[in-house]
Design an enzyme around this catalytic site. Structure first.
Site, mmCIF file in Angstrom:
data_model
loop_
_atom_site.group_PDB
_atom_site.id
_atom_site.type_symbol
_atom_site.label_atom_id
_atom_site.label_comp_id
_atom_site.label_asym_id
_atom_site.label_seq_id
_atom_site.Cartn_x
_atom_site.Cartn_y
_atom_site.Cartn_z
ATOM 1 N N CYS A 15 0.816 -1.219 0.000
ATOM 2 C CA CYS A 15 0.000 0.000 0.000
ATOM 3 C C CYS A 15 0.848 1.267 0.000
ATOM 4 O O CYS A 15 0.320 2.367 -0.157
ATOM 5 C CB CYS A 15 -0.955 -0.009 1.190
ATOM 6 S SG CYS A 15 -2.317 -1.178 0.995
ATOM 7 N N LYS A 18 0.527 3.515 -3.049
ATOM 8 C CA LYS A 18 -0.615 4.402 -3.265
ATOM 9 C C LYS A 18 -0.178 5.805 -3.691
ATOM 10 O O LYS A 18 0.809 6.340 -3.187
ATOM 11 C CB LYS A 18 -1.441 4.525 -1.974
ATOM 12 C CG LYS A 18 -2.488 3.446 -1.783
ATOM 13 C CD LYS A 18 -3.396 3.805 -0.616
ATOM 14 C CE LYS A 18 -4.590 2.877 -0.532
ATOM 15 N NZ LYS A 18 -5.530 3.282 0.528
ATOM 16 N N SER A 46 -17.226 10.488 -0.121
ATOM 17 C CA SER A 46 -16.760 10.513 1.264
ATOM 18 C C SER A 46 -15.439 9.783 1.458
ATOM 19 O O SER A 46 -15.027 9.538 2.588
ATOM 20 C CB SER A 46 -17.821 9.890 2.190
ATOM 21 O OG SER A 46 -18.047 8.531 1.842
ATOM 22 N N LYS A 47 -14.764 9.416 0.374
ATOM 23 C CA LYS A 47 -13.477 8.708 0.453
ATOM 24 C C LYS A 47 -13.602 7.445 1.287
ATOM 25 O O LYS A 47 -12.708 7.104 2.074
ATOM 26 C CB LYS A 47 -12.384 9.630 1.023
ATOM 27 C CG LYS A 47 -12.164 10.895 0.222
ATOM 28 C CD LYS A 47 -11.102 11.771 0.854
ATOM 29 C CE LYS A 47 -10.902 13.069 0.072
ATOM 30 N NZ LYS A 47 -9.907 13.957 0.700
ATOM 31 N N ASP A 89 -11.623 -4.337 2.576
ATOM 32 C CA ASP A 89 -12.559 -3.230 2.353
ATOM 33 C C ASP A 89 -14.011 -3.664 2.535
ATOM 34 O O ASP A 89 -14.859 -2.863 2.939
ATOM 35 C CB ASP A 89 -12.369 -2.643 0.956
ATOM 36 C CG ASP A 89 -11.099 -1.813 0.832
ATOM 37 O OD1 ASP A 89 -10.605 -1.337 1.870
ATOM 38 O OD2 ASP A 89 -10.601 -1.652 -0.291
ATOM 39 N N SER A 139 -5.524 -10.330 -16.821
ATOM 40 C CA SER A 139 -4.074 -10.204 -16.720
ATOM 41 C C SER A 139 -3.530 -9.405 -17.895
ATOM 42 O O SER A 139 -4.107 -9.412 -18.989
ATOM 43 C CB SER A 139 -3.415 -11.586 -16.690
ATOM 44 O OG SER A 139 -3.725 -12.304 -17.879
ATOM 45 N N ASP A 225 -10.590 0.783 7.308
ATOM 46 C CA ASP A 225 -9.344 0.058 7.534
ATOM 47 C C ASP A 225 -8.166 0.998 7.296
ATOM 48 O O ASP A 225 -8.233 1.925 6.500
ATOM 49 C CB ASP A 225 -9.246 -1.221 6.696
ATOM 50 C CG ASP A 225 -9.318 -0.979 5.196
ATOM 51 O OD1 ASP A 225 -9.709 0.123 4.770
ATOM 52 O OD2 ASP A 225 -8.990 -1.919 4.450
#
Length: 346
Positions: A15, A18, A46-47, A89, A139, A225
């Site tokens: 992560c 990002k 609202s993200k 998520d 893929s 999270d």
């Protein structure tokens, strides 16, 4: 199959790949009028962690996707971590995952297909642990290895947990320790002590299944999270969405063993600085050590929960934690917004 170090084939890790919140805000700007759909309960305004769509029968569908470049060298473990992170998520919205499809980018002329097969196998093993099928995917030939999932889940419409519903006085809880970015950086720099090897991996492979149970607690007002933006980034989103500020007791924040020693050795990922540059102006005063931990990008991090402070809710919360072998203690609280500072560290 040859031994490879997957992390040597990518410029970022987990992560920490990002795009920073500041840059992402620019990318997502639009001149178009928003498309209105009354059944879309949660979009990107609202993200939040996932999109939620009302199916009209008391149930809503949850849709999310997450993928990244290797954060560990072992292909099977990379697949496990990426899958755990993507499924998280769904749990963060209070939902139950029902199906996943894979997203794979692979440098086919550089890394053998047998290595990619192990990545997929790791993802498949986590899907099985979560009780869902890895039902397909897509893929491409890519310059760096990338893997993740698109996941579908379901949730009762009255049990959806959002990141912008915290209330004044809510206590804050975190279900996993911080320091994933620090320990994985220490490993990449060959500074990780033997007793700490595998520790970050094991936490990253731990599914956030308790989110399904937390959704049934009325006193759980907001949930998200903690991933690439670090604890401070994701808590900032709760504060902004709820129009409140937070006070965090630094000594109560859980962290991985050895993390401060590694910070002192310079094992701080680049994502930490990018995170602080994006939202540091919203934070109160903190030491460099506190910044290195609280802004550390997490991969497959824990659930951050805002909970009403009554005894009944606390009892329900701790009962769920005990069933899932989680130790929970409050790390802070939500307070009225009284200035530009969103988060105070004490």
């Amino acid at each position: 199959m040859e031994n490879v170090r997957l992390t040597q084939y990518s410029h970022g890790a987990g992560c920490g790949c990002k795009i920073s919140p500041q840059v992402l805000d620019t990318i997502l700007r639009t001149q178009l009028a928003p498309f209105s759909d009354p059944n879309l309960l949660v979009g990107n305004e609202s993200k939040d962690d996932a999109a939620v769509y009302d199916l009209g029968n008391g149930t809503a569908a949850i849709s999310t996707t997450d993928f990244f470049m290797p954060i560990v060298d072992d292909p099977f473990d990379f697949g496990r971590i990426a899958a755990t992170n993507a499924i998280s998520d769904i749990y963060a919205m209070g939902g139950k995952p029902i199906m996943a499809i894979a997203i794979l980018g692979w440098p086919v002329n550089v890394l053998a297909p047998e290595i990619a097969q192990q990545v997929i196998e790791g993802g498949r093993s986590v899907c099985r642990e979560a009780g869902i099928s890895l039902a397909g995917g897509h893929s491409i030939d890519a310059p760096e290895p990338i893997f993740g999932l698109a996941v579908t889940g379901i949730v009762d419409t009255d049990r959806v947990k959002r990141n912008n519903r915290a209330e004044n006085g809510c206590k804050l809880y975190l279900t996993k320790p911080l320091g994933i970015g620090v320990l994985t950086t220490a490993e990449k720099q060959s500074k990780l002590a033997d007793e700490h090897k595998g520790l970050a991996r094991d936490w990253m492979c731990k599914l956030n299944i308790p989110g399904q149970d937390f959704a049934n607690v009325e006193g759980v007002k907001a949930m998200t999270d903690v991933t690439g933006f670090g604890l401070m980034g994701h808590l900032s989103e709760i504060c902004e969405g709820s129009q409140l500020k937070a006070r965090v007791d630094f000594d109560s924040v859980p962290y991985l063993p050895g993390v401060f020693d590694y910070i002192a050795q310079g094992c701080v990922p680049g994502g930490t600085t990018r995170n602080f540059d994006s939202y540091g102006q919203k934070l109160g005063a903190m030491t460099e050590q506190q910044k290195a931990l609280l802004c550390d990008p997490q991969t497959s991090g824990g659930l951050l929960i805002a909970v009403t402070p009554d005894a009944e809710t606390e009892q329900q919360l701790q009962a769920i934690a005990a069933r899932h072998n989680i130790e929970l203690q409050a790390i802070g609280e939500m307070m009225p917004l009284d200035g530009d500072t969103l988060i105070e560290i004490c």
